[in-house]
Design an enzyme around this catalytic site. Structure first.
Site, PDB file in Angstrom:
ATOM      1  CG  LEU A   1      32.535  19.040 -35.095  1.00 17.35           C
ATOM      2  CD1 LEU A   1      33.780  18.587 -35.846  1.00 17.35           C
ATOM      3  CD2 LEU A   1      32.449  20.565 -35.095  1.00 17.35           C
ATOM      4  CB  ALA A   2      28.032  15.979 -38.131  1.00 20.14           C
TER       5      ALA A   2
ATOM      6  CB  ALA B   1      28.765   7.384 -36.363  1.00 18.55           C
ATOM      7  CD  GLN B   2      26.680  12.085 -30.999  1.00 23.32           C
ATOM      8  OE1 GLN B   2      25.489  12.180 -31.297  1.00 23.32           O
ATOM      9  NE2 GLN B   2      27.127  12.478 -29.823  1.00 23.32           N
TER      10      GLN B   2
ATOM     11  CG  ASP C   1      28.057   7.438 -49.123  1.00 22.48           C
ATOM     12  OD1 ASP C   1      27.047   7.778 -49.769  1.00 22.48           O
ATOM     13  OD2 ASP C   1      28.084   7.425 -47.882  1.00 22.48           O
TER      14      ASP C   1
END
Length: 549
Positions: A129-130, A135-136, A287
Protein backbone atom coordinates in the site's frame (compact mmCIF):
# COMPACT_ATOMS: atom_id res chain seq x y z
CA UNK A 1 36.95 1.73 9.05
CA UNK A 2 35.59 -0.87 6.61
CA UNK A 3 35.82 -0.75 2.81
CA UNK A 4 32.05 -0.16 2.59
CA UNK A 5 32.33 2.79 5.00
CA UNK A 6 35.13 4.31 2.93
CA UNK A 7 33.09 3.84 -0.23
CA UNK A 8 30.05 5.47 1.37
CA UNK A 9 32.25 8.32 2.59
CA UNK A 10 33.46 8.89 -0.97
CA UNK A 11 29.86 8.86 -2.27
CA UNK A 12 28.87 11.52 0.25
CA UNK A 13 31.94 13.66 -0.50
CA UNK A 14 31.38 13.38 -4.27
CA UNK A 15 27.74 14.44 -3.88
CA UNK A 16 28.63 17.41 -1.67
CA UNK A 17 31.24 18.61 -4.19
CA UNK A 18 28.92 17.96 -7.16
CA UNK A 19 26.37 20.36 -5.63
CA UNK A 20 29.01 22.86 -4.52
CA UNK A 21 28.20 22.54 -0.83
CA UNK A 22 31.88 23.00 0.04
CA UNK A 23 31.44 26.60 -1.09
CA UNK A 24 29.04 27.23 1.79
CA UNK A 25 31.98 27.43 4.20
CA UNK A 26 33.35 30.96 4.45
CA UNK A 27 36.98 31.18 3.31
CA UNK A 28 38.18 32.20 6.77
CA UNK A 29 36.49 29.10 8.24
CA UNK A 30 38.05 26.59 5.85
CA UNK A 31 40.79 24.31 7.26
CA UNK A 32 44.35 24.89 6.03
CA UNK A 33 44.33 21.54 4.21
CA UNK A 34 41.04 22.37 2.48
CA UNK A 35 42.54 23.56 -0.85
CA UNK A 36 44.72 20.41 -1.01
CA UNK A 37 41.75 18.11 -0.32
CA UNK A 38 39.62 20.01 -2.86
CA UNK A 39 42.42 19.73 -5.41
CA UNK A 40 42.55 15.94 -5.02
CA UNK A 41 39.02 15.83 -6.47
CA UNK A 42 39.57 18.47 -9.16
CA UNK A 43 37.36 16.63 -11.65
CA UNK A 44 34.25 17.02 -9.45
CA UNK A 45 32.90 20.52 -10.02
CA UNK A 46 29.79 22.36 -8.89
CA UNK A 47 27.25 21.50 -11.59
CA UNK A 48 24.42 23.58 -10.11
CA UNK A 49 25.78 27.12 -9.81
CA UNK A 50 22.49 28.51 -11.09
CA UNK A 51 20.62 27.24 -8.01
CA UNK A 52 20.51 28.73 -4.51
CA UNK A 53 22.55 27.17 -1.72
CA UNK A 54 19.40 25.95 0.04
CA UNK A 55 18.11 24.28 -3.12
CA UNK A 56 21.50 22.61 -3.72
CA UNK A 57 21.43 21.19 -0.19
CA UNK A 58 17.95 19.78 -0.78
CA UNK A 59 19.01 18.12 -4.05
CA UNK A 60 22.14 16.64 -2.43
CA UNK A 61 20.14 15.11 0.41
CA UNK A 62 17.60 13.72 -2.05
CA UNK A 63 20.43 12.04 -3.97
CA UNK A 64 22.14 10.64 -0.85
CA UNK A 65 19.08 8.62 0.05
CA UNK A 66 16.59 7.91 2.83
CA UNK A 67 18.73 8.62 5.92
CA UNK A 68 19.72 12.03 4.58
CA UNK A 69 16.19 12.74 3.37
CA UNK A 70 14.86 12.15 6.87
CA UNK A 71 17.63 14.33 8.30
CA UNK A 72 16.60 17.10 5.92
CA UNK A 73 12.95 16.72 6.91
CA UNK A 74 13.92 16.99 10.58
CA UNK A 75 16.10 20.04 9.91
CA UNK A 76 13.18 21.72 8.13
CA UNK A 77 11.32 21.74 11.46
CA UNK A 78 14.29 23.29 13.34
CA UNK A 79 13.41 26.86 12.47
CA UNK A 80 15.22 27.95 15.60
CA UNK A 81 18.39 26.95 13.71
CA UNK A 82 17.63 27.58 10.03
CA UNK A 83 16.44 30.60 8.10
CA UNK A 84 13.07 30.36 6.36
CA UNK A 85 14.47 29.73 2.85
CA UNK A 86 16.51 26.73 4.02
CA UNK A 87 13.61 25.32 6.04
CA UNK A 88 11.23 25.75 3.09
CA UNK A 89 13.53 23.90 0.66
CA UNK A 90 14.21 21.00 3.05
CA UNK A 91 10.50 20.63 3.81
CA UNK A 92 9.99 19.63 0.15
CA UNK A 93 12.07 16.46 0.56
CA UNK A 94 9.92 13.38 -0.02
CA UNK A 95 10.53 10.07 1.76
CA UNK A 96 9.44 7.93 -1.18
CA UNK A 97 11.51 4.98 -2.33
CA UNK A 98 10.72 2.01 -4.56
CA UNK A 99 9.25 -0.99 -2.69
CA UNK A 100 11.51 -3.92 -1.94
CA UNK A 101 10.78 -7.43 -3.24
CA UNK A 102 7.56 -8.92 -1.83
CA UNK A 103 9.38 -12.25 -1.36
CA UNK A 104 11.74 -10.50 1.07
CA UNK A 105 8.74 -8.89 2.77
CA UNK A 106 7.08 -12.29 3.21
CA UNK A 107 10.29 -13.78 4.59
CA UNK A 108 10.73 -10.93 7.10
CA UNK A 109 7.09 -11.17 8.25
CA UNK A 110 7.21 -14.95 8.70
CA UNK A 111 10.50 -14.70 10.61
CA UNK A 112 8.92 -12.29 13.09
CA UNK A 113 5.69 -14.28 13.43
CA UNK A 114 7.48 -17.64 13.51
CA UNK A 115 4.63 -18.89 11.33
CA UNK A 116 3.64 -18.85 7.68
CA UNK A 117 1.61 -15.91 6.38
CA UNK A 118 -1.02 -18.27 4.94
CA UNK A 119 -1.63 -19.82 8.36
CA UNK A 120 -2.58 -16.45 9.89
CA UNK A 121 -3.83 -14.28 7.02
CA UNK A 122 -6.04 -14.45 3.97
CA UNK A 123 -5.72 -12.21 0.92
CA UNK A 124 -2.18 -11.04 1.68
CA UNK A 125 -1.40 -8.45 -1.02
CA UNK A 126 2.15 -8.65 -2.37
CA UNK A 127 1.78 -5.14 -3.80
CA UNK A 128 2.46 -2.74 -0.91
CA UNK A 129 0.00 0.00 0.00
CA UNK A 130 2.92 2.32 0.77
CA UNK A 131 6.71 2.20 0.73
CA UNK A 132 9.11 4.47 2.62
CA UNK A 133 12.77 4.49 3.59
CA UNK A 134 12.38 2.46 6.78
CA UNK A 135 9.35 0.22 6.22
CA UNK A 136 6.60 -0.71 3.82
CA UNK A 137 2.97 -1.64 4.36
CA UNK A 138 0.96 -4.61 3.03
CA UNK A 139 -2.74 -5.36 3.42
CA UNK A 140 -4.32 -8.68 4.45
CA UNK A 141 -7.28 -10.22 6.28
CA UNK A 142 -6.96 -11.97 9.63
CA UNK A 143 -8.08 -15.60 9.55
CA UNK A 144 -9.10 -15.50 13.23
CA UNK A 145 -11.79 -12.81 12.92
CA UNK A 146 -12.05 -11.91 9.23
CA UNK A 147 -11.06 -8.29 9.83
CA UNK A 148 -8.98 -6.23 7.41
CA UNK A 149 -5.49 -5.41 8.70
CA UNK A 150 -2.26 -3.86 7.52
CA UNK A 151 1.23 -5.22 8.19
CA UNK A 152 4.07 -2.74 8.51
CA UNK A 153 7.47 -4.41 8.12
CA UNK A 154 10.98 -2.99 8.28
CA UNK A 155 13.19 -3.08 5.21
CA UNK A 156 15.87 -5.80 5.17
CA UNK A 157 19.20 -4.67 6.71
CA UNK A 158 17.84 -1.15 7.23
CA UNK A 159 19.37 -0.96 10.72
CA UNK A 160 22.92 -1.60 9.48
CA UNK A 161 22.56 0.95 6.68
CA UNK A 162 21.21 3.61 9.03
CA UNK A 163 23.87 2.98 11.69
CA UNK A 164 26.64 3.25 9.09
CA UNK A 165 25.29 6.56 7.79
CA UNK A 166 24.77 7.86 11.33
CA UNK A 167 28.40 7.08 12.21
CA UNK A 168 29.59 8.96 9.14
CA UNK A 169 27.28 11.88 9.97
CA UNK A 170 28.64 12.05 13.52
CA UNK A 171 32.25 12.23 12.27
CA UNK A 172 31.33 14.96 9.77
CA UNK A 173 29.38 16.91 12.41
CA UNK A 174 32.29 16.79 14.86
CA UNK A 175 34.67 18.00 12.14
CA UNK A 176 32.28 20.77 11.07
CA UNK A 177 31.83 21.90 14.67
CA UNK A 178 35.60 22.23 15.12
CA UNK A 179 35.81 24.25 11.91
CA UNK A 180 32.91 26.55 12.75
CA UNK A 181 33.77 27.02 16.43
CA UNK A 182 31.64 27.02 19.58
CA UNK A 183 29.74 30.16 18.67
CA UNK A 184 28.10 28.63 15.60
CA UNK A 185 24.30 28.72 15.69
CA UNK A 186 23.74 25.44 13.82
CA UNK A 187 25.53 23.19 16.37
CA UNK A 188 25.96 20.18 14.03
CA UNK A 189 26.81 17.58 16.69
CA UNK A 190 23.69 18.45 18.67
CA UNK A 191 21.50 18.20 15.55
CA UNK A 192 22.90 14.79 14.58
CA UNK A 193 22.49 13.42 18.12
CA UNK A 194 18.86 14.59 18.15
CA UNK A 195 18.32 12.93 14.77
CA UNK A 196 20.04 9.71 15.90
CA UNK A 197 17.66 9.31 18.84
CA UNK A 198 14.65 10.00 16.62
CA UNK A 199 15.49 7.62 13.79
CA UNK A 200 16.62 4.77 16.08
CA UNK A 201 13.26 5.06 17.85
CA UNK A 202 11.51 4.57 14.49
CA UNK A 203 13.39 1.29 13.95
CA UNK A 204 11.59 -0.32 16.91
CA UNK A 205 8.07 -1.17 15.73
CA UNK A 206 7.24 -2.78 19.08
CA UNK A 207 7.72 0.63 20.69
CA UNK A 208 5.49 2.18 18.03
CA UNK A 209 2.82 -0.42 18.81
CA UNK A 210 2.95 0.36 22.54
CA UNK A 211 2.75 4.09 21.81
CA UNK A 212 -0.31 3.56 19.62
CA UNK A 213 -2.00 1.45 22.30
CA UNK A 214 -1.41 4.16 24.91
CA UNK A 215 -2.69 6.94 22.63
CA UNK A 216 -5.74 4.85 21.72
CA UNK A 217 -6.54 4.25 25.40
CA UNK A 218 -6.22 7.98 26.12
CA UNK A 219 -8.92 8.74 23.53
CA UNK A 220 -11.18 5.69 23.76
CA UNK A 221 -14.21 7.81 24.65
CA UNK A 222 -13.30 10.71 22.39
CA UNK A 223 -15.32 11.83 19.39
CA UNK A 224 -12.32 13.81 18.09
CA UNK A 225 -9.59 11.17 17.56
CA UNK A 226 -9.54 7.50 16.60
CA UNK A 227 -6.39 5.36 16.74
CA UNK A 228 -6.51 1.98 14.92
CA UNK A 229 -6.52 -1.17 17.04
CA UNK A 230 -3.09 -2.80 17.42
CA UNK A 231 -2.80 -6.59 17.46
CA UNK A 232 -0.16 -6.68 20.17
CA UNK A 233 0.37 -10.45 20.02
CA UNK A 234 1.27 -10.10 16.32
CA UNK A 235 3.55 -7.08 16.74
CA UNK A 236 7.31 -7.30 17.22
CA UNK A 237 10.46 -5.20 16.81
CA UNK A 238 10.39 -5.47 13.01
CA UNK A 239 6.65 -6.00 12.42
CA UNK A 240 3.43 -4.34 13.50
CA UNK A 241 -0.09 -5.57 12.66
CA UNK A 242 -2.99 -3.15 13.04
CA UNK A 243 -6.58 -2.57 12.04
CA UNK A 244 -6.98 -1.21 8.53
CA UNK A 245 -8.76 2.13 8.38
CA UNK A 246 -10.55 3.88 5.53
CA UNK A 247 -10.50 7.65 5.57
CA UNK A 248 -9.74 10.77 3.60
CA UNK A 249 -6.24 12.22 3.70
CA UNK A 250 -6.35 15.46 5.67
CA UNK A 251 -4.55 17.20 2.80
CA UNK A 252 -7.33 16.25 0.33
CA UNK A 253 -9.41 19.38 0.90
CA UNK A 254 -11.58 18.90 -2.20
CA UNK A 255 -12.68 15.41 -1.04
CA UNK A 256 -13.46 16.74 2.44
CA UNK A 257 -15.57 19.53 0.98
CA UNK A 258 -17.28 17.13 -1.43
CA UNK A 259 -18.59 14.98 1.43
CA UNK A 260 -19.76 18.07 3.34
CA UNK A 261 -17.24 17.88 6.21
CA UNK A 262 -17.68 20.50 8.93
CA UNK A 263 -14.25 22.07 8.41
CA UNK A 264 -14.61 24.69 11.17
CA UNK A 265 -15.35 22.01 13.78
CA UNK A 266 -12.55 19.82 12.39
CA UNK A 267 -9.99 22.65 12.62
CA UNK A 268 -11.00 23.53 16.20
CA UNK A 269 -10.84 19.87 17.22
CA UNK A 270 -7.30 19.64 15.88
CA UNK A 271 -6.13 22.42 18.21
CA UNK A 272 -8.11 20.95 21.13
CA UNK A 273 -6.56 17.52 20.50
CA UNK A 274 -3.06 18.96 20.63
CA UNK A 275 -3.57 20.78 23.93
CA UNK A 276 -5.42 17.80 25.42
CA UNK A 277 -2.51 15.51 24.60
CA UNK A 278 0.02 17.98 26.03
CA UNK A 279 -1.72 19.23 29.18
CA UNK A 280 -4.07 16.39 30.12
CA UNK A 281 -2.15 13.29 29.04
CA UNK A 282 1.45 14.54 28.80
CA UNK A 283 1.82 12.25 25.77
CA UNK A 284 1.51 13.78 22.31
CA UNK A 285 1.85 12.56 18.74
CA UNK A 286 4.96 14.34 17.45
CA UNK A 287 4.85 13.31 13.78
CA UNK A 288 1.51 14.73 12.68
CA UNK A 289 2.35 15.51 9.07
CA UNK A 290 -0.48 15.06 6.50
CA UNK A 291 0.61 11.51 5.58
CA UNK A 292 -0.15 10.31 9.12
CA UNK A 293 -3.54 12.00 9.58
CA UNK A 294 -6.83 10.95 7.99
CA UNK A 295 -10.42 12.14 8.42
CA UNK A 296 -13.42 9.87 8.96
CA UNK A 297 -15.78 9.24 6.06
CA UNK A 298 -18.81 8.74 8.27
CA UNK A 299 -20.66 11.59 10.03
CA UNK A 300 -19.12 14.48 8.04
CA UNK A 301 -21.12 16.91 10.19
CA UNK A 302 -19.31 15.54 13.27
CA UNK A 303 -15.90 14.53 11.84
CA UNK A 304 -13.03 12.97 13.74
CA UNK A 305 -9.33 12.50 13.10
CA UNK A 306 -7.64 9.13 12.52
CA UNK A 307 -4.05 9.05 13.75
CA UNK A 308 -1.39 6.71 12.34
CA UNK A 309 2.34 6.10 12.84
CA UNK A 310 3.08 6.61 16.54
CA UNK A 311 6.81 6.07 16.18
CA UNK A 312 7.66 9.55 17.46
CA UNK A 313 5.86 10.65 20.63
CA UNK A 314 6.63 13.53 22.96
CA UNK A 315 6.35 14.03 26.71
CA UNK A 316 6.90 17.10 28.89
CA UNK A 317 7.85 17.59 32.51
CA UNK A 318 5.71 19.78 34.78
CA UNK A 319 8.38 22.48 34.39
CA UNK A 320 8.03 22.25 30.59
CA UNK A 321 4.24 22.50 30.73
CA UNK A 322 4.34 25.44 33.11
CA UNK A 323 6.90 27.13 30.85
CA UNK A 324 4.64 26.60 27.85
CA UNK A 325 1.41 27.76 29.49
CA UNK A 326 2.91 30.76 31.29
CA UNK A 327 4.86 31.85 28.22
CA UNK A 328 1.77 31.91 26.04
CA UNK A 329 -0.28 33.74 28.68
CA UNK A 330 2.54 36.22 29.33
CA UNK A 331 2.98 36.76 25.58
CA UNK A 332 -0.67 37.61 25.00
CA UNK A 333 -0.51 39.92 28.04
CA UNK A 334 2.67 41.47 26.59
CA UNK A 335 4.50 40.71 29.84
CA UNK A 336 8.00 40.29 28.40
CA UNK A 337 9.68 40.59 31.79
CA UNK A 338 7.77 37.50 32.95
CA UNK A 339 8.85 35.60 29.81
CA UNK A 340 12.50 36.42 30.54
CA UNK A 341 12.11 35.38 34.19
CA UNK A 342 10.52 32.06 33.14
CA UNK A 343 13.60 31.15 31.12
CA UNK A 344 15.78 32.02 34.10
CA UNK A 345 13.61 30.11 36.62
CA UNK A 346 13.63 27.03 34.39
CA UNK A 347 17.42 27.03 34.36
CA UNK A 348 17.53 27.19 30.56
CA UNK A 349 19.56 30.39 30.50
CA UNK A 350 22.41 31.16 32.88
CA UNK A 351 21.68 32.96 36.14
CA UNK A 352 24.35 35.46 35.02
CA UNK A 353 22.23 36.46 31.99
CA UNK A 354 21.48 40.18 31.71
CA UNK A 355 17.74 39.89 32.35
CA UNK A 356 17.02 43.47 31.17
CA UNK A 357 18.82 42.89 27.86
CA UNK A 358 17.04 39.53 27.49
CA UNK A 359 13.65 41.15 28.12
CA UNK A 360 14.36 43.86 25.54
CA UNK A 361 15.43 41.27 22.96
CA UNK A 362 12.17 39.35 23.50
CA UNK A 363 10.15 42.56 23.21
CA UNK A 364 11.85 43.56 19.95
CA UNK A 365 10.98 40.17 18.42
CA UNK A 366 7.46 39.70 19.83
CA UNK A 367 5.95 43.19 19.83
CA UNK A 368 5.60 43.46 16.01
CA UNK A 369 3.40 40.33 16.07
CA UNK A 370 0.64 42.41 17.66
CA UNK A 371 0.31 44.45 14.48
CA UNK A 372 -2.08 41.71 13.33
CA UNK A 373 -5.31 40.53 15.03
CA UNK A 374 -4.95 38.01 17.88
CA UNK A 375 -6.77 35.39 15.81
CA UNK A 376 -3.98 35.47 13.21
CA UNK A 377 -1.05 35.09 15.62
CA UNK A 378 0.72 31.74 15.34
CA UNK A 379 1.52 29.88 18.56
CA UNK A 380 4.26 27.98 16.76
CA UNK A 381 5.90 31.17 15.56
CA UNK A 382 5.68 32.66 19.05
CA UNK A 383 7.62 29.66 20.41
CA UNK A 384 10.02 29.86 17.49
CA UNK A 385 10.71 33.54 18.16
CA UNK A 386 11.35 32.80 21.84
CA UNK A 387 13.70 29.90 21.01
CA UNK A 388 15.70 31.97 18.54
CA UNK A 389 16.01 34.88 20.96
CA UNK A 390 16.93 32.63 23.90
CA UNK A 391 19.63 30.89 21.86
CA UNK A 392 21.34 34.28 21.44
CA UNK A 393 21.64 34.21 25.24
CA UNK A 394 23.00 30.62 25.18
CA UNK A 395 19.78 28.85 26.10
CA UNK A 396 20.29 25.15 26.76
CA UNK A 397 18.50 23.27 23.96
CA UNK A 398 15.33 21.48 25.10
CA UNK A 399 14.67 18.68 22.54
CA UNK A 400 11.20 17.99 23.94
CA UNK A 401 10.16 21.62 23.37
CA UNK A 402 11.62 21.62 19.87
CA UNK A 403 9.53 18.51 19.17
CA UNK A 404 6.46 20.23 20.56
CA UNK A 405 7.08 23.41 18.57
CA UNK A 406 7.37 21.35 15.37
CA UNK A 407 4.08 19.60 16.16
CA UNK A 408 2.39 22.89 16.98
CA UNK A 409 3.43 24.32 13.61
CA UNK A 410 1.94 21.24 11.90
CA UNK A 411 -1.33 21.59 13.82
CA UNK A 412 -1.64 25.31 13.13
CA UNK A 413 -0.88 24.90 9.45
CA UNK A 414 -3.38 22.07 9.22
CA UNK A 415 -6.06 24.00 11.12
CA UNK A 416 -5.76 27.12 8.99
CA UNK A 417 -5.68 25.04 5.81
CA UNK A 418 -9.01 23.50 6.82
CA UNK A 419 -10.54 26.73 8.12
CA UNK A 420 -8.56 29.95 7.45
CA UNK A 421 -10.59 31.94 10.02
CA UNK A 422 -9.55 29.62 12.87
CA UNK A 423 -8.94 31.62 16.09
CA UNK A 424 -6.16 29.68 17.77
CA UNK A 425 -6.04 31.91 20.84
CA UNK A 426 -9.74 31.55 21.68
CA UNK A 427 -9.56 27.79 21.14
CA UNK A 428 -6.43 27.28 23.25
CA UNK A 429 -6.93 29.86 26.01
CA UNK A 430 -9.35 27.74 28.12
CA UNK A 431 -6.86 24.83 28.18
CA UNK A 432 -4.01 27.08 29.31
CA UNK A 433 -6.04 28.87 31.99
CA UNK A 434 -7.57 25.66 33.35
CA UNK A 435 -4.17 23.99 33.58
CA UNK A 436 -2.61 27.01 35.32
CA UNK A 437 -5.52 27.15 37.79
CA UNK A 438 -4.93 23.49 38.65
CA UNK A 439 -1.22 24.14 39.22
CA UNK A 440 -1.55 27.03 41.68
CA UNK A 441 -4.91 26.49 43.40
CA UNK A 442 -5.77 24.75 46.71
CA UNK A 443 -6.53 21.52 44.87
CA UNK A 444 -3.02 21.52 43.40
CA UNK A 445 -1.57 21.94 46.89
CA UNK A 446 -3.67 19.07 48.21
CA UNK A 447 -2.76 16.85 45.23
CA UNK A 448 0.97 17.47 45.79
CA UNK A 449 0.58 16.66 49.47
CA UNK A 450 -1.31 13.48 48.57
CA UNK A 451 1.32 12.40 46.04
CA UNK A 452 4.08 12.91 48.64
CA UNK A 453 2.12 11.19 51.44
CA UNK A 454 3.57 7.68 50.81
CA UNK A 455 7.11 9.06 51.06
CA UNK A 456 6.42 10.81 54.37
CA UNK A 457 4.52 7.79 55.71
CA UNK A 458 7.62 5.70 55.02
CA UNK A 459 9.94 8.22 56.69
CA UNK A 460 7.72 8.97 59.72
CA UNK A 461 8.95 6.01 61.89
CA UNK A 462 12.53 7.20 61.34
CA UNK A 463 11.74 10.75 62.50
CA UNK A 464 12.60 10.34 66.26
CA UNK A 465 15.91 8.70 65.40
CA UNK A 466 16.70 11.44 62.87
CA UNK A 467 15.90 14.14 65.48
CA UNK A 468 18.09 12.39 68.10
CA UNK A 469 20.97 11.99 65.64
CA UNK A 470 20.77 15.65 64.65
CA UNK A 471 20.71 16.81 68.30
CA UNK A 472 23.69 14.56 69.07
CA UNK A 473 25.54 15.88 66.06
CA UNK A 474 24.66 19.44 67.10
CA UNK A 475 26.12 18.92 70.58
CA UNK A 476 29.23 17.39 69.09
CA UNK A 477 29.64 20.29 66.69
CA UNK A 478 29.09 22.76 69.55
CA UNK A 479 31.85 21.08 71.59
CA UNK A 480 34.16 21.05 68.60
CA UNK A 481 33.47 24.72 67.92
CA UNK A 482 34.24 25.59 71.59
CA UNK A 483 37.55 23.72 71.38
CA UNK A 484 38.43 25.53 68.17
CA UNK A 485 37.52 28.87 69.76
CA UNK A 486 39.73 28.15 72.80
CA UNK A 487 42.62 27.21 70.52
CA UNK A 488 42.09 30.34 68.48
CA UNK A 489 42.04 32.63 71.57
CA UNK A 490 45.19 30.96 72.94
CA UNK A 491 46.88 31.39 69.59
CA UNK A 492 45.87 35.06 69.44
CA UNK A 493 47.14 35.68 73.00
CA UNK A 494 50.56 34.19 72.20
CA UNK A 495 50.73 36.05 68.92
CA UNK A 496 49.96 39.40 70.59
CA UNK A 497 52.57 38.75 73.34
CA UNK A 498 55.20 37.79 70.77
CA UNK A 499 54.47 40.83 68.60
CA UNK A 500 54.63 43.14 71.64
CA UNK A 501 58.07 41.81 72.69
CA UNK A 502 59.45 41.93 69.14
CA UNK A 503 58.26 45.50 68.60
CA UNK A 504 59.67 46.61 71.98
CA UNK A 505 63.00 44.92 71.18
CA UNK A 506 63.11 46.80 67.90
CA UNK A 507 62.61 50.09 69.76
CA UNK A 508 65.52 49.33 72.15
CA UNK A 509 67.80 48.30 69.26
CA UNK A 510 67.01 51.51 67.37
CA UNK A 511 67.62 53.62 70.50
CA UNK A 512 70.93 51.82 71.20
CA UNK A 513 72.05 52.38 67.61
CA UNK A 514 71.22 56.09 67.77
CA UNK A 515 73.08 56.49 71.10
CA UNK A 516 76.11 54.69 69.64
CA UNK A 517 76.23 56.86 66.51
CA UNK A 518 75.79 60.08 68.50
CA UNK A 519 78.89 59.20 70.66
CA UNK A 520 76.83 59.25 73.84
CA UNK A 521 77.94 57.19 76.85
CA UNK A 522 78.93 53.74 75.61
CA UNK A 523 77.36 51.87 78.51
CA UNK A 524 73.90 53.37 77.77
CA UNK A 525 74.17 52.29 74.14
CA UNK A 526 75.22 48.75 75.07
CA UNK A 527 72.44 48.53 77.68
CA UNK A 528 69.80 49.40 75.08
CA UNK A 529 71.22 46.97 72.52
CA UNK A 530 71.46 44.18 75.11
CA UNK A 531 67.92 44.80 76.34
CA UNK A 532 66.67 44.81 72.74
CA UNK A 533 68.45 41.51 72.00
CA UNK A 534 67.00 39.94 75.14
CA UNK A 535 63.47 41.08 74.35
CA UNK A 536 63.81 39.84 70.74
CA UNK A 537 64.85 36.40 72.05
CA UNK A 538 61.85 36.30 74.43
CA UNK A 539 59.49 37.42 71.66
CA UNK A 540 60.82 34.79 69.25
CA UNK A 541 60.37 32.05 71.86
CA UNK A 542 56.84 33.30 72.66
CA UNK A 543 55.65 32.80 69.05
CA UNK A 544 52.71 30.33 68.66
CA UNK A 545 54.26 26.99 67.75
CA UNK A 546 51.22 25.59 65.89
CA UNK A 547 49.72 27.85 63.24
CA UNK A 548 47.15 25.20 62.22
CA UNK A 549 43.82 25.41 64.06
Amino acid sequence: MSISSLHRGYQVLRTLLHYGLDELLAKDKRPKLFPLIRGCFFWIRNQHKDKSAAERLKLAMQELGPVYIKLGQMLSTRRDLLDDEWAYQLAMLQDRVPPFDSALAREAIETELNASIDSLFDDFDDVPLASASIAQVHSATLKSNGKAVVLKVLRPNVEALILADLQLMSHCAALLERILGDGNRLRPAEVIEDYRLTILGELNLKLEALNAIKLRNNFLDSDALYVPYIYEDLSFTRLIVMERIYGIAVSDLSALKAQGTNLKLLAERGVELFFTQVFRDNFFHADMHPGNIFISRDHPDNPYYIGLDCGIMGTLTDVDKRYLAENFLAFFNRDYQRIAQLHLESGWVSEHTDIVAFEQAIKIVCEPMFNKPLAEISFGHVLLALFRTARQFNMVVQPQLVLLQKTLLYIEGLGRQLYPQLDLWQTAKPFLEQWMAKQVGPKALFDKFKSNAPFWAEKLPELPELVYDNLKLGRKLLGTQQQMLDKYLKYQHKAHKSNYLLITSAVFVICGTILFTQAVTLWASLLCLGTGAGLWLLGWQARPKNRKL
